[in-house]
Design an enzyme around this catalytic site. Structure first.
Site, PDB file in Angstrom:
ATOM      1  N   LYS A  53       0.835  -1.203   0.000  1.00 29.64           N
ATOM      2  CA  LYS A  53       0.000   0.000   0.000  1.00 29.64           C
ATOM      3  C   LYS A  53       0.870   1.254   0.000  1.00 29.64           C
ATOM      4  CE  LYS A  53      -3.843  -2.418   2.123  1.00 29.64           C
ATOM      5  NZ  LYS A  53      -4.583  -2.811   3.322  1.00 29.64           N
ATOM      6  N   GLN A  97      -4.693  -1.254   9.472  1.00 24.33           N
ATOM      7  CA  GLN A  97      -4.639  -2.600   8.907  1.00 24.33           C
ATOM      8  C   GLN A  97      -5.286  -3.613   9.852  1.00 24.33           C
ATOM      9  OE1 GLN A  97      -3.658  -3.279   5.835  1.00 24.33           O
ATOM     10  NE2 GLN A  97      -3.790  -5.494   5.999  1.00 24.33           N
ATOM     11  N   ASP A 120     -11.031   3.050   3.534  1.00 20.43           N
ATOM     12  CA  ASP A 120     -11.398   1.631   3.469  1.00 20.43           C
ATOM     13  C   ASP A 120     -12.898   1.475   3.199  1.00 20.43           C
ATOM     14  OD1 ASP A 120      -9.454  -0.393   3.797  1.00 20.43           O
ATOM     15  OD2 ASP A 120      -9.186   0.096   5.918  1.00 20.43           O
TER      16      ASP A 120
HETATM   17  N1  GUN Z   1      -6.664  -6.441   6.040  1.00 18.75           N
HETATM   18  C1  GUN Z   1      -6.818  -7.181   4.915  1.00 18.75           C
HETATM   19  N2  GUN Z   1      -7.407  -6.447   3.946  1.00 18.75           N
HETATM   20  C2  GUN Z   1      -7.624  -5.222   4.484  1.00 18.75           C
HETATM   21  C3  GUN Z   1      -8.197  -4.010   3.968  1.00 18.75           C
HETATM   22  O1  GUN Z   1      -8.650  -3.939   2.818  1.00 18.75           O
HETATM   23  N3  GUN Z   1      -8.229  -2.957   4.830  1.00 18.75           N
HETATM   24  C4  GUN Z   1      -7.770  -3.046   6.102  1.00 18.75           C
HETATM   25  N4  GUN Z   1      -7.850  -1.953   6.862  1.00 18.75           N
HETATM   26  N5  GUN Z   1      -7.232  -4.146   6.607  1.00 18.75           N
HETATM   27  C5  GUN Z   1      -7.170  -5.225   5.792  1.00 18.75           C
END
Ligand code: GUN
Length: 284
Positions: A53, A97, A120
């Site tokens: 990311k 996350q 998100d």
């Molecule tokens: N953990 C796995 N996928 C995601 C996501 O798309 N967003 C977040 N915040 N955590 C994750």
């Protein structure tokens, strides 16, 4: 019939190119979009996701701010960090996350993120906006799946879409997005009595369960669009989805591979949400 592949890598590259142009346009107005990514603990898979990311942000010219915190972090401390980032005008998007360590309630954390920075799309304000058809941030994975489906050029009105999985992050928002696109939607889950009976009549199947071979070749209508959200490992440790790819590709009309399908689009849509957040808020 052998299904056509829906190339998530290629589409994600296209989306990143568009985002980079929007970042440059904002830059000309003196705004640098910023995404804050918070990683709590040392889950190795999460560390990889977060690294991707951050790298994606850099690739399109956005600022990324990675905060790593120990697994022992108290919930109050994390909430205080989120509140500080809510108030920081240089931060346009906040991502915490998941999963979080046991002492931290993920819903409390999500509810603390300002809906205007919730890239998100997990906050109840954004989930609710999707439900009532208002503008808001859409959850990145189902948003990416919709873009992948769009590349087929098939109009969704009147088609039967089956979503397998009912999570808040994928299954439920996926069903709402397909509904918004005028598909007739069935949501299947672990309590569904006869999954195959539903999928065999589906023009579109989105599999988001987290269990390999959930969708087999004999469960798919010839010509269907099959989107595989799963990220699993087979006995040999090789990455695979929820769909029996080898069998289903002989029946379906379109199919996403794993890897190279939904994953890259989830990451790309995070960038789209972040640039949108920056465009909405304006200069720092
Ligand atoms: N953990 C796995 N996928 C995601 C996501 O798309 N967003 C977040 N915040 N955590 C994750």
């Amino acid at each position: 019939m052998t299904a056509r592949l829906i190339d998530g890598n290629a589409l994600a590259a296209c989306v990143r190119g568009e985002v980079a142009q929007r970042v440059a346009a904002l830059g000309a107005r003196g705004i640098r979009p910023g995404l804050a990514v918070l990683l709590v603990g040392d889950d190795p898979a999460s560390a990889v996701y977060v690294r991707h990311k951050v790298a994606d942000c850099e690739a399109v010219g956005m600022r990324s701010l990675l905060e790593r915190h120990p697994a022992s972090m108290a919930q109050a401390e994390l909430l205080a960090r989120v509140q500080a980032l809510n108030a920081d005008p240089g931060v346009h998007g906040i991502l915490v996350q998941m999963p979080l360590p046991r002492q931290i309630d993920p819903l409390r954390v999500i509810e603390t993120i300002s809906p205007a920075k919730d890239v998100d799309g997990f906050h109840v304000a954004n989930a609710g906006a999707l439900m009532v058809g208002r503008a808001g941030f859409k959850a990145c994975t189902p948003y990416g799946c919709m873009k992948l489906i769009e590349t087929t050029g098939v109009p969704l009105r009147g088609l039967h879409a089956v979503v397998i999985g009912r999570s808040n992050t994928v299954g439920k928002p996926m069903a709402l997005m397909l509904l918004q696109a005028n598909a007739t939607v069935t949501v299947c889950h672990s309590g569904t009595a006869d999954l195959a009976a539903h999928t065999r009549s589906a023009d579109i199947v989105v599999a988001a369960v987290g269990r390999r071979h959930t969708l087999r070749g004999d469960m798919v209508k010839p010509g269907a669009i099959v989107i595989d959200v799963g990220m699993n490992r087979d006995e040999a440790g090789k990455l695979c989805g929820d769909v029996d790819f080898t069998a289903v590709r002989e029946v379906a009309g379109w199919i996403t591979p794993v890897p190279g399908g939904v994953g890259p689009m989830t990451r790309a849509m995070l960038l789209v949400n972040t640039i949108e957040a920056a465009e909405r808020i304006g200069p720092a």
